[in-house]
Design a protein around this motif. Structure first.
Motif, mmCIF file in Angstrom:
data_model
loop_
_atom_site.group_PDB
_atom_site.id
_atom_site.type_symbol
_atom_site.label_atom_id
_atom_site.label_comp_id
_atom_site.label_asym_id
_atom_site.label_seq_id
_atom_site.Cartn_x
_atom_site.Cartn_y
_atom_site.Cartn_z
ATOM 1 N N UNK A 138 0.822 -1.204 0.000
ATOM 2 C CA UNK A 138 0.000 0.000 0.000
ATOM 3 C C UNK A 138 0.856 1.254 0.000
ATOM 4 N N UNK A 139 1.951 1.179 0.704
ATOM 5 C CA UNK A 139 2.829 2.330 0.833
ATOM 6 C C UNK A 139 3.488 2.681 -0.503
ATOM 7 N N UNK A 140 3.894 1.658 -1.238
ATOM 8 C CA UNK A 140 4.587 1.940 -2.486
ATOM 9 C C UNK A 140 3.655 2.540 -3.526
ATOM 10 N N UNK A 141 2.392 2.277 -3.345
ATOM 11 C CA UNK A 141 1.431 2.817 -4.292
ATOM 12 C C UNK A 141 1.569 4.325 -4.402
ATOM 13 N N UNK A 142 1.948 4.943 -3.324
ATOM 14 C CA UNK A 142 2.052 6.387 -3.306
ATOM 15 C C UNK A 142 3.261 6.941 -4.032
ATOM 16 N N UNK A 143 4.245 6.127 -4.320
ATOM 17 C CA UNK A 143 5.494 6.715 -4.788
ATOM 18 C C UNK A 143 6.118 6.018 -6.002
ATOM 19 N N UNK A 144 5.842 4.714 -6.168
ATOM 20 C CA UNK A 144 6.612 3.941 -7.137
ATOM 21 C C UNK A 144 6.136 4.137 -8.569
ATOM 22 N N UNK A 145 7.117 3.960 -9.486
ATOM 23 C CA UNK A 145 6.749 3.878 -10.890
ATOM 24 C C UNK A 145 6.662 2.421 -11.307
ATOM 25 N N UNK A 146 7.625 1.674 -10.794
ATOM 26 C CA UNK A 146 7.644 0.258 -11.111
ATOM 27 C C UNK A 146 7.749 -0.528 -9.803
ATOM 28 N N UNK A 147 7.281 -1.760 -9.820
ATOM 29 C CA UNK A 147 7.324 -2.578 -8.604
ATOM 30 C C UNK A 147 7.993 -3.906 -8.924
ATOM 31 N N UNK A 148 8.798 -4.354 -7.961
ATOM 32 C CA UNK A 148 9.463 -5.648 -8.106
ATOM 33 C C UNK A 148 9.112 -6.435 -6.845
ATOM 34 N N UNK A 149 8.516 -7.590 -7.015
ATOM 35 C CA UNK A 149 8.091 -8.378 -5.855
ATOM 36 C C UNK A 149 9.076 -9.519 -5.657
ATOM 37 N N UNK A 150 9.589 -9.628 -4.431
ATOM 38 C CA UNK A 150 10.567 -10.691 -4.164
ATOM 39 C C UNK A 150 10.042 -11.682 -3.138
ATOM 40 N N UNK A 151 10.460 -12.907 -3.349
ATOM 41 C CA UNK A 151 10.164 -13.943 -2.358
ATOM 42 C C UNK A 151 11.340 -14.897 -2.339
ATOM 43 N N UNK A 152 11.841 -15.197 -1.180
ATOM 44 C CA UNK A 152 12.940 -16.159 -1.023
ATOM 45 C C UNK A 152 14.125 -15.887 -1.941
ATOM 46 N N UNK A 153 14.484 -14.644 -2.083
ATOM 47 C CA UNK A 153 15.665 -14.325 -2.866
ATOM 48 C C UNK A 153 15.470 -14.337 -4.367
ATOM 49 N N UNK A 154 14.224 -14.498 -4.795
ATOM 50 C CA UNK A 154 13.965 -14.487 -6.240
ATOM 51 C C UNK A 154 12.925 -13.422 -6.547
ATOM 52 N N UNK A 155 12.975 -12.918 -7.788
ATOM 53 C CA UNK A 155 11.946 -11.985 -8.219
ATOM 54 C C UNK A 155 10.763 -12.811 -8.688
ATOM 55 N N UNK A 156 9.592 -12.586 -8.080
ATOM 56 C CA UNK A 156 8.450 -13.394 -8.528
ATOM 57 C C UNK A 156 7.562 -12.605 -9.489
ATOM 58 N N UNK A 157 7.660 -11.306 -9.415
ATOM 59 C CA UNK A 157 6.841 -10.527 -10.331
ATOM 60 C C UNK A 157 7.468 -9.151 -10.454
ATOM 61 N N UNK A 158 7.342 -8.520 -11.609
ATOM 62 C CA UNK A 158 7.995 -7.249 -11.861
ATOM 63 C C UNK A 158 7.211 -6.505 -12.920
ATOM 64 N N UNK A 159 6.949 -5.217 -12.715
ATOM 65 C CA UNK A 159 6.230 -4.491 -13.751
ATOM 66 C C UNK A 159 5.850 -3.091 -13.350
ATOM 67 N N UNK A 160 5.074 -2.441 -14.199
ATOM 68 C CA UNK A 160 4.586 -1.091 -13.917
ATOM 69 C C UNK A 160 3.706 -1.130 -12.685
ATOM 70 N N UNK A 161 3.623 -0.007 -11.961
ATOM 71 C CA UNK A 161 2.851 0.039 -10.720
ATOM 72 C C UNK A 161 1.399 -0.387 -10.925
ATOM 73 N N UNK A 162 0.749 0.227 -11.894
ATOM 74 C CA UNK A 162 -0.671 -0.052 -12.061
ATOM 75 C C UNK A 162 -0.886 -1.499 -12.465
ATOM 76 N N UNK A 163 0.022 -1.999 -13.265
ATOM 77 C CA UNK A 163 -0.114 -3.390 -13.695
ATOM 78 C C UNK A 163 -0.086 -4.335 -12.501
ATOM 79 N N UNK A 164 0.860 -4.075 -11.565
ATOM 80 C CA UNK A 164 0.983 -4.946 -10.398
ATOM 81 C C UNK A 164 -0.230 -4.780 -9.473
ATOM 82 N N UNK A 165 -0.650 -3.566 -9.289
ATOM 83 C CA UNK A 165 -1.740 -3.335 -8.341
ATOM 84 C C UNK A 165 -3.075 -3.839 -8.884
#
Ligand code: ATP
Ligand code: ATP
Ligand code: MG
Ligand code: MG
Lengths: 319, 476, 277, 582
Positions: free
Chosen positions: D222-249
């Motif tokens: 929720x916090x990143x929604x206010x500031x990010x252009x792109x988002x990278x989601x990590x789990x266990x040391x790997x990137x599980x998802x990556x993309x534009x803010x709106x796309x991820x949200x």
């Protein structure tokens, strides 16, 4: 300020406690001023002779009376008269004190100037051979009794090199700095040896703790050089335990280093008290122990104030 | 030149009448003088007095004072000073150490400034020897009146105390007015080096010219040094194992004798003092002493000892505690341990209890021990030396706990007799009796040691351990 | 048991533990009499003999075997050190714990009293105690433990104060747990780690203090031996018989080294921060 | 255009080479100039390690980049391969080209140096400024992060400033030399919501001003929604998802991302609030817990003779009641007196005044003398590390004097199972559990005695979002099962929304608004409540601008004998009242 006042308020209480203990303890020790002076010849005294000597030494009254007499004297700065020195106790103590103070300061100087850099050196090479070397050296230094160090130093210097600083008489620093340092340097090294070892170990472990703190990472993120990180950012934070240790050691040293004074024939407080006990010079023992205790408490107070100066997080409250 | 001197123990006070510690006497005898002195052969020689004489009935002793004798304050030594000094000693309020030796004095008279007459209640030959003691020094009457004895040292001796910083240093300067003539050095600078290894070290580096040593372990190292010289003189003081005959089973003569037979005195000497000394009987003054080998069981005889023990009903031995003072003498602990191992052979189990000197003295004075290892001071005169222990009203009966008619009588006889040869016979018998009754086991006498740089000359070691000859010592 | 395993898998713990074990073993051998010679036996003809094949560490002034005496002496020194530290730990723990828990008057009185003891020059305190009671093993134990009690009291009181305000203590109070339960289970149990470290350090100091007392002739009584007494007996023989000084000095150094290394290891092992999960 | 930072197949390990443990397994991303990349993921997923590899700070934590490439576009247009750069080059880019803000402002600033010295250092290092020049620059930097009275603050040490202030100082320091890349590693996690909002606003504004690039790390999507252009989601040391803010949200692909999104609050509609509320059921039963006019004051002493000179009014006239089966949440900023209220109810602090009564329900087997139990914020601190689970669970029982028999042991096992812990847990020690498991342990312990009220002080705040959700579910289930009443203390609105039936808002030791959750959260009346709720980040407010508000919380220290004015309550709903401000 009010903290200092609050701490100072506790002083008299502790000092009274110390004085009562020492007063009773020294009198519980068998033998008295008379046997100390006459040895076995004291057996030849007639009861009357004995009584008159007891009056002479001020040990004729019951203990509480003696204590009260001594205690009330304190308020006028009168610690009594030393029977061995034939002088007021305070002046005897103050004559010996400069030496003890200087010795303690020198030992601390040596300890800090060796121990702190060595500790930092070891901490920054954590678990590498250099670290191990420093640690082992420190432990050996810490575990060698000071009289062994002293005897060996004296033997090597005198038998091996035929040199030795003048022993026995003490030349105050302001009279002849060179001779004074010549006399003091060996005892200071002997004391500083173990002291430096403790400082090394404490510095090392404090630095290891501090070096993993967040603000050290912050400093690095700013691009600070390794030297600046260690000396400017980490060291001041690691100093509290070093100050604690130095304070305690220094406090003890102000009480005189009996064994080292004995070996190097230095007329310091420690030997003075020891001789006073052996001579049953009651007033001197009482005065000296009180003086030493007072020093110890002042040093402790200074250490606590140093904490607050070193680390603004530490707020001085009660205890 | 100034003589730089060191010793391990400093004087404990300046009152010549009260200070009995060995270390105090060594300092005070350089400042004060008694009426008469002893020489290296223990013969009586002039001190403040140039001549002396007993009356024929032995009840009057007259001294002629040295007209040249002067106190360090410039005043001449007069008969008034002598009278005042002895009256001070005799005054119970003073607490003087030597008072007991002068109980036979009835009155002191000073017919003129240069003559003193002691009137005695009974003949007292040993009183003259007692007067050689530094504890009987002559002090100025004016100082007595002023009450400054003990705080200021004003004597008539070769040196004047210029400065004294107890347990640290003392400075002596030559007394230009000394009746004994000019001193060999301008002064003496004394350092207190409490550790004797440090004294040796300081001598090696030439920092110290002259030193008093106590510990034979250190003293025996001195001859190895090319630049140093060791002086030693047999002492009158004796190392002894005191038994307490008031306690069981030491009250049994056989038990005491068994202990005497079981002890190998030579071995004690060899081990504890590295052989530095001589096995001795009770009397140590050479003139009176008997050959130790003639005394009872002076050759170790364990079989005899065992038999004696069995006779007394202690075939299985017994346990006892022996007290000794730490470091006083330095050999005490070692002696106790050797004795312990020797007595174990006849089943006597000794438990050693080391005590701080004062505690020891206190215990010793109360006679509160089974056995005690001691180094007791010797006197040139056997009576002065032993009346305190072995006469019936001796002051130290509490310590010896042994009253014996024969011993008492022999001592009284020896006191009254003024013919030296007859006295010698009396005391030989006393020596024999004492060794046989074995209330104590006399072990050996040691040496008094001083060490000096080889350029120091003129020092004469004395059996009393005295350093008075420093007055004539020179530095080349 | 776990702790022992952890010690021996810790690098300095391994060395420290091994040293201490060796000393304990030697002390044990000395205690049961398995020494090369009788430590009290005076072989008179072999007095002051340098080390040889029959006397590995030479003989002393009395012709006693130094090695045997050293073995026995280690036991004696360790006995004094262990008992005095145990007493100081016990007293310090009780006083520190109750001072922290009850606070107020008791705390003030206790801590002031400890201040008095601390302010008293340590070696003099020990000296006085020993001269009053007379020297001996148990006097040394008492003297050393009295000197160290204030230190332990402080070591306990500080952490106890902070433990007292920890959440699990609050939790225990909400259950209505008894005071003794909280004191033992929550406070004491968590003080074991700092105490253990302090104990190893104090053991090292106690060894040195015992040596100091013996040096002044107030420690162990002859003919028994202790490291300190052997050192002090040797000092005037340092030149004739250096082995008399060397072996006990090395022995005391290594034992202290061992305790210090062990203490360092325990600090790491018992500290949850560095404990391996 | 070239990206300012390009990371390719990054692998990072910790520990000595032989027993190295890899924690980042092949992360790749590009960061454009002026872009904000948010890295989200739960604790330990490798967010910090990834970010701090870009200036090799991980070297000092014992980490090593084992393979991969990190290319940094320098100010002069050259490209630096960070993985192979030398020490000299690295100290050159740190601070000058890459600035970092860390999570804990309290510990990340050197406690013994003044703020001024610490900020000046950057200028000295990279700008060569000295003396007065550096001081002026430092003051300007502080003013830039909107710190009032900057001149004076320069002389302050960190302990003299609040957390929010310190974070601003951190930002000022990181931005001192106008780095082209700012790494913000969870810069607001340690702060209150309202302060968090201000810091976020500040960052957004500074970014606009300077046009720098930023890597923004957070576990709160929720916090990143206010500031990010792109988002990278990590789990266990790997990137599980990556993309534009709106796309991820709006169109999350990975289940983990969906999970993260689910945990974000949605007050405005009030849809997420609990609907199983008990207040509407009539007739009302007697309340389980009733608190009336609770006052807790801590005296302040000073002067020569330790005379009281005032008092901290930690809790001042708090009153509420709690029905069986109901959850009352107490929310408020740090220091508002929430915990003190809870501790008073538990009898851990003695109130200066006031009464509370606990109505024990009909005697049930194993009912404790104290029907109130507590679950603390930090699950690790509230479990004695030296006791095993069996001993921990036994403690409340021992306290009642009941022997530990088979029945008790059975209950332990049953409860462990109920809270979802493996059965073999009994012999294990707290450190052998994860944070979430430990909190379950605490819950099990609190339930050992069948309490009627459980006080939960920040009980889930220390847990990760996903773990938090599971614990909350468990709590709700247990509440239904045992009819427990919860006094739930939290500063996290998202959590409150999901568990509370009723909400009480505390401000400076007093309750300012209380009522049912739905109405308080969706229709806040008190200005403070409004501010609080407005500060909560939600995904609905993308790239929103916050007002900067630098007001300080009022001091709780009052002179001796001070009594606050009597509260005046306005009813503004069936179960919703608000304190009237004078
Ligand atoms: N100094 C270190 N030594 C060993 N392992 C470490 C170290 N620092 C981090 N790790 C491990 O690396 C992994 C990733 O850590 P990292 O700090 O990047 O997590 P994170 O996503 O930032 O978590 P958080 O939200 O808690 O900050 C974790 O499993 C952690 O245990
Ligand atoms: N023992 C104490 N002595 C003095 N003041 C205290 C004490 N305990 C708490 N306070 C003060 O009381 C106030 C309320 O504290 P409390 O812990 O209840 O706040 P909180 O709302 O729980 O905050 P947080 O969200 O940070 O936990 C704070 O200002 C705190 O400083
Ligand atoms: Mg992180
Ligand atoms: Mg709280």
């Amino acid at each position: 300020m009010s903290y200092v006042i609050r701490r100072l308020r506790a002083f008299p209480l502790v000092l009274i406690g110390v004085s009562i203990i020492v007063f009773i303890a020294i009198r519980l020790v068998p033998g008295d001023s008379i046997t100390a002076m006459l040895g076995t010849e004291a057996g030849l005294l007639t009861p009357q002779q004995r009584d008159s000597l007891a009056i002479y030494f001020g040990i004729d009254q019951p203990w509480p009376v003696q204590y009260w007499r001594w205690f009330t004297g304190l308020f006028s700065g009168d610690l009594g008269i030393s029977v061995t020195y034939g002088k007021p106790v305070l002046s005897v103590i103050l004559e010996r004190f400069p030496l003890t103070l200087e010795l303690a300061l020198l030992a601390m100087l040596i300890a800090l100037s060796i121990g702190v850099p060595a500790g930092i050196f070891a901490a920054t090479r954590n678990e590498r051979p250099a670290d191990l070397g420093v640690r082992i050296a420190a432990m050996i230094g810490q575990s060698t009794p000071s009289f062994v160090v002293g005897l060996v130093i004296i033997y090597i210097l005198s038998a091996g090199f035929g040199v030795l600083p003048t022993m026995g008489a003490f030349t105050p620093f302001w009279q002849d700095p060179l001779q004074n340092l010549g006399q003091m340097i060996l005892p200071a090294i002997t004391l500083g040896c173990a002291f430096a070892s403790s400082v090394t170990r404490v510095t090392r472990s404090a630095m290891l703790d501090v070096l993993s703190d967040d603000y050290v990472r912050t400093a690095r993120s700013k691009g600070a050089s390794e030297r600046s990180v260690v000396w400017r950012h980490a060291l001041p934070n690691a100093l509290v335990p070093v100050v604690t240790l130095s304070g305690i050691e220094f406090g003890y040293l102000l009480g005189g280093a009996v064994i080292v004074e004995q070996i190097y024939a230095l007329p310091g407080l420690g030997r003075m008290v020891l001789e006073a006990i052996l001579q049953r010079d009651y007033a001197l023992v009482q005065g000296a122990v009180l003086f030493i205790a007072l020093n110890f408490m002042i040093v402790n107070l200074l250490v606590d104030l140093a904490y607050a100066a070193l680390d603004p997080r530490i707020r001085l409250e009660g205890r | 030149a100034t003589l730089r001197m060191a010793w391990a123990q400093d004087a404990t006070g300046l009152d010549p009448h009260k200070q009995t510690a060995f270390s105090s006497l060594r300092l005070l005898e350089l400042i004060y003088e008694p009426l008469v002195r002893l020489d290296a052969d223990l013969k009586i020689i002039p001190g403040v007095a140039t001549a002396w004489e007993f009356s024929t009935d032995g009840k009057q002793l007259t001294f002629k004072l040295d007209p040249k004798a002067k106190f360090q304050n410039g005043a001449a030594v007069t008969s008034a000073d002598v009278k005042a000094s002895f009256e001070r000693i005799l005054d119970e309020k003073t607490g003087a150490a030597n008072r007991a030796n002068y109980l036979s004095i009835e009155s002191i008279e000073a017919p003129d400034a240069g003559t003193v007459v002691f009137k005695l209640k009974q003949p007292d030959a040993p009183i003259l020897t007692a007067m050689t003691d530094t504890n009987s020094s002559i002090v100025p009457a004016s100082e007595i009146a002023a009450g400054t004895i003990g705080t200021q040292a004003v004597g008539s001796g070769p040196f004047k105390l210029e400065k004294w910083d107890p347990n640290s240093k003392a400075a002596l300067v030559a007394n230009k007015d000394w009746a004994g003539g000019a001193t060999g050095v301008d002064g003496i600078e004394i350092s207190v080096l409490p550790d004797e290894t440090a004294i040796l070290a300081a001598m090696r580096t030439g920092q110290i010219d002259f030193a008093l040593l106590n510990d034979p372990l250190i003293a025996t190292l001195v001859p190895n040094e090319p630049k140093l010289q060791l002086n030693r003189a047999p002492l009158l003081a004796y190392h002894v194992l005191q038994l307490n005959p008031a306690r069981k089973p030491m009250n049994e003569l056989a038990v005491r004798q068994a202990i005497s037979c079981a002890v190998d005195r030579k071995a004690v000497l060899d081990t504890a003092s590295l052989g530095e000394g001589q096995v001795t009987g009770p009397i140590t003054a050479p003139f009176f002493a008997s050959d130790p080998n003639s005394l009872f069981c002076y050759k170790q005889d364990v079989e005899k000892a065992k038999k004696l023990m069995a006779d007394a009903g202690f075939a299985d031995g017994f346990s006892a505690t022996v007290i000794a003072a730490t470091g006083e003498p330095p050999t005490a602990a070692a002696e106790a341990q050797v004795l312990q191992s020797q007595l174990a052979e006849i089943g006597v189990k000794l438990d050693i209890k080391m005590m701080e000197l004062n505690v020891y003295v206190d215990t010793w004075l109360k006679g509160d021990f089974d056995m005690a290892v001691a180094l007791n001071g010797g006197r040139p005169d056997p009576y002065t030396m032993y009346n305190r222990y072995w006469t019936k009203n001796g002051n130290l009966q509490k310590v010896s706990n042994f009253a014996d008619d024969t011993l008492d009588k022999l001592l009284q006889d020896g006191r009254a007799e003024t013919d030296p040869e007859k006295r010698k016979v009396i005391f030989a018998e006393f020596d024999k009796q004492l060794a046989e009754k074995a209330p104590w086991i006399w072990l050996y006498t040691g040496y008094g040691y001083t060490a000096q740089q080889k350029n120091v000359q003129g020092f004469v070691p004395m059996p009393t351990g005295s350093l008075v000859s420093l007055g004539k010592v020179t530095i080349q | 048991m776990r702790v022992v395993k952890a010690i021996f898998s810790h690098p300095s713990g391994r060395i420290g533990g091994a040293i201490v074990l060796v000393y304990l073993l030697v002390a044990l051998l000395g205690a049961v009499g398995l020494t090369p010679h009788d430590p009290l036996m005076q072989y008179r003809i072999d007095r002051l003999h340098a080390p040889t094949s029959s006397y590995w560490m030479g003989t002393d002034l009395f012709g006693r075997d130094v090695m045997s005496r050293l073995m026995k002496g280690i036991g004696q020194s360790f006995t004094v050190a262990f008992f005095s530290v145990a007493l100081a730990t016990l007293a310090g723990t009780v006083l520190g714990l109750t001072a922290a828990w009850y606070g107020k008057g008791w705390d003030t009185v206790m801590m002031r009293f400890m201040d008095v003891l601390l302010a008293f020059p340590a070696i003099l305190l020990a000296l006085l105690i020993v001269t009053i009671v007379g020297p001996g093993t148990w006097t040394s134990v008492a003297a050393i433990s009295i000197v160290y009690t204030p230190i332990f009291t402080r070591v306990v009181r500080g952490p106890a104060l902070s433990l007292k305000s920890r959440d699990f203590v609050d939790a225990a109070r909400t259950f209505g747990s008894s005071r003794s339960y909280i004191l033992t289970r929550h406070l004491l149990l968590n003080l074991v780690a700092p105490l253990t470290v302090q104990v190893t350090l104090a053991l090292a100091w106690a060894l040195l203090t015992e040596a100091g007392l013996s040096f002044l002739g107030l420690g162990t009584q002859p003919p028994a031996s202790s490291l300190g007494l052997m050192l002090s007996d040797a000092r005037n023989l340092m030149e004739q018989a250096p082995w008399l000084l060397a072996f006990p000095a090395v022995a005391i150094m290594f034992s202290i080294l061992g305790f210090n290394l062990l203490g360092d290891a325990l600090r790491d092992i018992l500290d949850p921060k560095t404990r391996r999960a | 255009m070239k990206p300012i930072l390009s990371v390719r197949d990054l692998h990072v390990s910790f520990g000595p080479a032989a027993s190295a443990k890899e924690v980042v397994h092949g992360v790749s991303f590009d960061l454009g100039v002026g872009e904000v990349l948010a890295i989200v993921g739960e604790s330990g997923s490798g967010k910090s390690v990834t970010a701090l590899s870009s200036n090799r700070l991980i070297d000092y934590a014992g980490g090593r980049i084992t393979s991969g490439k990190i290319e940094l576009l320098r100010a002069d247009g050259s490209v630096l391969d960070v993985t192979s750069a030398g020490k000299q080059e690295l100290t050159g880019i740190r601070g000058a080209e890459i600035g970092v803000i860390f999570q804990e402002p309290m510990t990340s600033l050197n406690p013994v140096l003044t703020i001024g010295t610490q900020i000046e250092e950057s200028f000295r290092l990279h700008r060569g400024l000295t003396g007065a020049q550096a001081r002026v620059a430092a003051r300007d930097a502080l003013e830039r992060v909107r710190i009032p009275d900057a001149e004076r603050r320069l002389k302050a040490t960190p302990n003299e400033l609040s957390g929010g202030m310190l974070q601003r100082v951190m930002i000022a320091m990181a931005l001192a030399c106008n780095p082209r890349l700012l790494i913000a590693d969870e810069p607001t996690t340690a702060l209150d919501v309202t302060v968090q909002a201000q810091i976020m606003a500040l960052l957004a504004e500074l970014k606009r001003e300077t046009g720098m690039s930023m890597i923004f790390i957070s576990h709160d999507i929720g916090l990143v929604a206010g500031i990010a252009d792109r988002v990278l989601v990590m789990q266990d040391g790997k990137v599980v998802e990556q993309g534009e803010l709106s796309q991820i949200l709006d169109k999350p692909q990975h289940p983990y991302t969906q999970h993260l999104l689910h945990a974000v609050p949605h007050f405005s509609s009030g849809t997420a609030a609990r609907t199983d509320g008990a207040r509407t059921i009539a007739p009302l039963p007697r309340p389980t817990l009733e608190v009336d006019d609770l006052v807790v004051r801590y005296p302040l002493k000073g002067g020569w003779f330790s005379k009281p000179v005032g008092a901290v009014h930690a809790v001042d006239g708090v009153a509420f009641d709690l029905m069986p089966g109901e959850t009352l949440a107490i929310v408020g900023e740090s220091g508002s007196g929430k915990s003190t209220t809870a501790r008073a109810v538990l009898g851990l602090v003695s109130p200066t005044r006031g009464a509370f009564s606990v109505e024990a329900q009909a005697a049930r087997p194993g009912q404790s003398r104290l029907p109130v139990q507590m679950v603390f914020q930090n699950p690790y601190a509230s479990l004695n590390p030296r006791l095993n689970v069996e001993q921990i669970l036994a403690e409340p029982v021992i306290a009642t004097g009941t022997p530990i028999d088979k029945a008790v042991r059975d209950r332990m096992v049953a409860l462990l199972k109920r809270v979802g812990l493996p059965e073999d847990s009994l012999a294990r020690y707290p450190h052998q559990f994860s944070g979430g498991q430990r909190q379950r342990l605490c819950i099990a312990r609190a339930l050992m005695l069948n309490p009627s009220v459980v006080v939960l002080d920040e009980a889930v705040s220390a847990l990760d979002v996903s773990v938090q959700a599971r614990v909350l579910e468990l709590l709700v289930d247990l509440q239904h099962e045992y009819g427990l009443a919860y006094l739930f203390i939290s500063h996290d609105m998202a959590v409150v929304e999901r568990i509370a039936h009723r909400v009480a808002v505390m401000y400076a030791g007093q309750i300012v608004e209380i009522g049912d959750a739905k109405s308080v959260l969706s229709d806040p009346q008190h200005p403070y409540t409004r501010k609080l709720i407005a500060a909560v980040p939600t995904i609905d407010r993308r790239n929103q601008h916050f007002e900067l508000d630098t007001r300080q919380v009022p001091s709780l220290v009052r002179p001796v004998g001070f009594e606050p004015p009597v509260a005046n309550w306005l009813q503004c709903g069936e179960d919703h009242k608000v304190r009237a401000e004078v």
